[in-house]
Design a protein around this motif. Structure first.
Motif, PDB file in Angstrom:
ATOM      1  N   GLN A   7       0.835  -1.201   0.000  1.00  0.00           N
ATOM      2  CA  GLN A   7       0.000   0.000   0.000  1.00  0.00           C
ATOM      3  C   GLN A   7       0.867   1.247   0.000  1.00  0.00           C
ATOM      4  OE1 GLN A   7      -3.429  -0.235  -0.195  1.00  0.00           O
ATOM      5  NE2 GLN A   7      -2.817  -2.361  -0.570  1.00  0.00           N
ATOM      6  N   ARG A   8       0.255   2.376  -0.377  1.00  0.00           N
ATOM      7  CA  ARG A   8       1.001   3.623  -0.371  1.00  0.00           C
ATOM      8  C   ARG A   8       1.540   3.886   1.015  1.00  0.00           C
ATOM      9  NH1 ARG A   8      -2.769   7.465  -1.699  1.00  0.00           N
ATOM     10  NH2 ARG A   8      -2.418   7.074  -3.889  1.00  0.00           N
ATOM     11  N   LYS A  65       3.196   5.974   4.240  1.00  0.00           N
ATOM     12  CA  LYS A  65       2.906   7.238   4.907  1.00  0.00           C
ATOM     13  C   LYS A  65       3.825   8.334   4.392  1.00  0.00           C
ATOM     14  CE  LYS A  65       0.563   7.707   8.091  1.00  0.00           C
ATOM     15  NZ  LYS A  65      -0.809   8.166   8.173  1.00  0.00           N
ATOM     16  N   SER A  66       3.276   9.538   4.284  1.00  0.00           N
ATOM     17  CA  SER A  66       4.075  10.636   3.758  1.00  0.00           C
ATOM     18  C   SER A  66       5.195  11.041   4.700  1.00  0.00           C
ATOM     19  CB  SER A  66       3.180  11.844   3.490  1.00  0.00           C
ATOM     20  OG  SER A  66       2.568  12.268   4.684  1.00  0.00           O
ATOM     21  N   ASN A  90      -2.753  15.028   1.082  1.00  0.00           N
ATOM     22  CA  ASN A  90      -2.943  13.583   1.009  1.00  0.00           C
ATOM     23  C   ASN A  90      -4.407  13.236   0.756  1.00  0.00           C
ATOM     24  OD1 ASN A  90      -0.261  13.002   1.388  1.00  0.00           O
ATOM     25  ND2 ASN A  90      -0.443  12.719   3.598  1.00  0.00           N
ATOM     26  N   GLU A  91      -5.319  14.029   1.305  1.00  0.00           N
ATOM     27  CA  GLU A  91      -6.738  13.838   1.020  1.00  0.00           C
ATOM     28  C   GLU A  91      -7.015  14.110  -0.456  1.00  0.00           C
ATOM     29  OE1 GLU A  91      -8.858  16.362   3.670  1.00  0.00           O
ATOM     30  OE2 GLU A  91      -8.301  15.243   5.480  1.00  0.00           O
ATOM     31  N   MET A 148      -4.855  13.686  -2.838  1.00  0.00           N
ATOM     32  CA  MET A 148      -4.289  12.537  -3.541  1.00  0.00           C
ATOM     33  C   MET A 148      -5.319  11.413  -3.656  1.00  0.00           C
ATOM     34  SD  MET A 148      -1.003  12.880  -4.385  1.00  0.00           S
ATOM     35  CE  MET A 148      -0.289  11.251  -4.261  1.00  0.00           C
ATOM     36  N   THR A 149      -6.044  11.159  -2.571  1.00  0.00           N
ATOM     37  CA  THR A 149      -7.063  10.118  -2.567  1.00  0.00           C
ATOM     38  C   THR A 149      -8.189  10.456  -3.530  1.00  0.00           C
ATOM     39  OG1 THR A 149      -6.557   9.554  -0.267  1.00  0.00           O
ATOM     40  CG2 THR A 149      -8.688   8.847  -1.120  1.00  0.00           C
ATOM     41  N   GLU A 150      -8.588  11.731  -3.568  1.00  0.00           N
ATOM     42  CA  GLU A 150      -9.648  12.148  -4.484  1.00  0.00           C
ATOM     43  C   GLU A 150      -9.208  11.995  -5.936  1.00  0.00           C
ATOM     44  OE1 GLU A 150     -11.886  15.717  -3.555  1.00  0.00           O
ATOM     45  OE2 GLU A 150     -10.905  15.818  -1.604  1.00  0.00           O
ATOM     46  N   GLU A 193      -6.999   9.839  -7.091  1.00  0.00           N
ATOM     47  CA  GLU A 193      -6.918   8.414  -7.407  1.00  0.00           C
ATOM     48  C   GLU A 193      -8.278   7.860  -7.818  1.00  0.00           C
ATOM     49  OE1 GLU A 193      -4.677   4.440  -5.733  1.00  0.00           O
ATOM     50  OE2 GLU A 193      -4.971   6.156  -4.394  1.00  0.00           O
ATOM     51  N   ALA A 194      -9.360   8.470  -7.306  1.00  0.00           N
ATOM     52  CA  ALA A 194     -10.702   7.987  -7.615  1.00  0.00           C
ATOM     53  C   ALA A 194     -11.088   8.223  -9.076  1.00  0.00           C
ATOM     54  CB  ALA A 194     -11.717   8.651  -6.690  1.00  0.00           C
ATOM     55  N   TYR A 207       3.796   1.624  -5.757  1.00  0.00           N
ATOM     56  CA  TYR A 207       3.742   2.739  -4.810  1.00  0.00           C
ATOM     57  C   TYR A 207       5.127   3.116  -4.304  1.00  0.00           C
ATOM     58  CZ  TYR A 207      -1.258   1.724  -4.656  1.00  0.00           C
ATOM     59  OH  TYR A 207      -2.567   1.525  -4.996  1.00  0.00           O
TER      60      TYR A 207
END
Length: 361
Positions: free
Chosen positions: A3-4, A6-7, A110-111, A113-115, A117-118, A303
């Motif tokens: 998994q990705r 942690k930053s 990071n939030e 980044m998740t958006e 990826e969608a 990743y």
């Protein structure tokens, strides 16, 4: 699948769409930011390796809610660390780095980044850019018009938190092959000689072969080692154990009749000068553009890679990315070539060593 990460492990985080290399310019858009006011002494002059170590320490210390990545100013030898407030800036300046107050934290980015990826598709990359304090989204030439329109809408909805760029070429692993290594149906490049559990071996890219495959130093030659551990996709690393004990030094072929001795492994930092050695194109140099980049190949996502503007071509896969005597990465893939230029992604050596339980001899 890995998994990705942690930053806090690295200075920035990112992800990419299809294949690992791409060509095109890296847009550096400055966000609204300013150096932190401080009456302290000027920032320390650091080597890139020292900057990478300090960057990791500071991000761990400050946390993702109070920091926003960092980058290395190679011209001045200064590590610049993005922070959200003056108290965090004081911590940074006391450490010898330069503090820069920005608006968006790593938590926020990071939030984003998740958006991203969608709505990303193969042929897309995305990463946290510490210079612009935003998420940089890139699409390659294979992205269809309908998909591109969807990405454009998604980025627009994120406002100043994301920026979109197009790049030439197609993201793909560089499979064909320091020195050339050969297996059935593949030629890759040797990364770094290592010792794992008292056994001599070397690191290369995970996409080069599967566990149990044998490797030779020449096409059709006798096997010198067997691939015993590896991961692809998720990660992109592999350990090949030598058939017999060796006295192979930990060094990299510079393709000019000399070698570079390698004494250890180090984290990459944005802005760092690096060199890559590979069996197709020899030695080439450039800079680190981003870290913790997720790259979506046709075979799946890798990743935690290091994005650079160093060129590479098929056959360079697995080859060494290094900075002076420090091992930094293993060539994974990208787009472009060494005639027109391009971007290459590397899997971090520090992570590969940890995964296979090895060390630089």
């Amino acid at each position: 699948m890995t998994q990705r990460r942690k930053s806090t492990r690295r200075v920035t985080i990112a992800a990419a769409g299809v294949a690992a290399l791409f060509a095109g310019s890296f847009a550096v858009a400055q966000a609204s930011a300013e150096p932190a006011a401080s009456g302290t002494a000027a920032p320390s002059v650091l080597s890139s390796a020292e900057a990478g170590t300090l960057a990791t320490t500071l991000v761990d210390q400050l946390g993702e809610s109070a920091s926003a990545g960092s980058y290395f100013d190679a011209e001045s030898g200064t590590l610049v660390v993005n922070v959200l407030d003056e108290s965090s800036a004081d911590v940074v300046t006391a450490s010898g780095a330069e503090a820069r107050v920005v608006e968006h934290s790593l938590d926020t980015l990071n939030e984003v980044m998740t958006e991203v990826e969608a709505f990303a598709v193969p042929g897309t990359s995305w990463s946290v850019d510490p210079l612009s304090n935003s998420v940089q989204v890139k699409v390659d030439s294979t992205v269809a018009a309908d998909d591109l329109a969807g990405i454009e809408r998604g980025v627009a909805e994120l406002g100043e938190l994301a920026r979109l760029n197009t790049v030439a070429g197609e993201f793909q692993p560089f499979l064909a092959g320091g020195d050339a290594i050969y297996s059935s149906g593949a030629r890759c490049s040797l990364g770094f000689n290592v010792t794992a559990g008292g056994t001599d071996g070397f690191l290369t890219a995970g996409h080069c072969g599967s566990v149990g495959s044998t490797w030779a130093a020449s096409s059709g030659g006798s096997a010198v080692g067997t691939l015993t551990q590896g991961e692809f996709p998720g990660g992109d690393y592999a350990l090949v154990e030598y058939t017999t004990s060796t006295d192979n030094p930990s060094e990299v072929n510079r393709y000019d009749g000399t070698t570079q001795q390698i004494t250890g492994a180090a984290e990459a930092v944005v802005g760092q000068s690096v060199e890559r050695s590979g069996s197709t194109t020899g030695l080439h140099g450039g800079e680190v553009v981003a870290t913790d980049v997720a790259v979506s190949y046709p075979q799946g996502t890798v990743y935690g890679t290091i994005e650079t503007n160093v060129c590479a071509e098929p056959g360079d896969s697995g080859g060494a990315l290094f900075a002076g005597s420090d091992a930094v990465g293993l060539t994974s893939g990208g787009s472009g070539n060494c005639s027109s230029g391009g971007v290459t992604f590397f899997y971090p050596v520090t992570d590969a060593l940890s995964q296979v339980g090895a060390s630089i001899p």
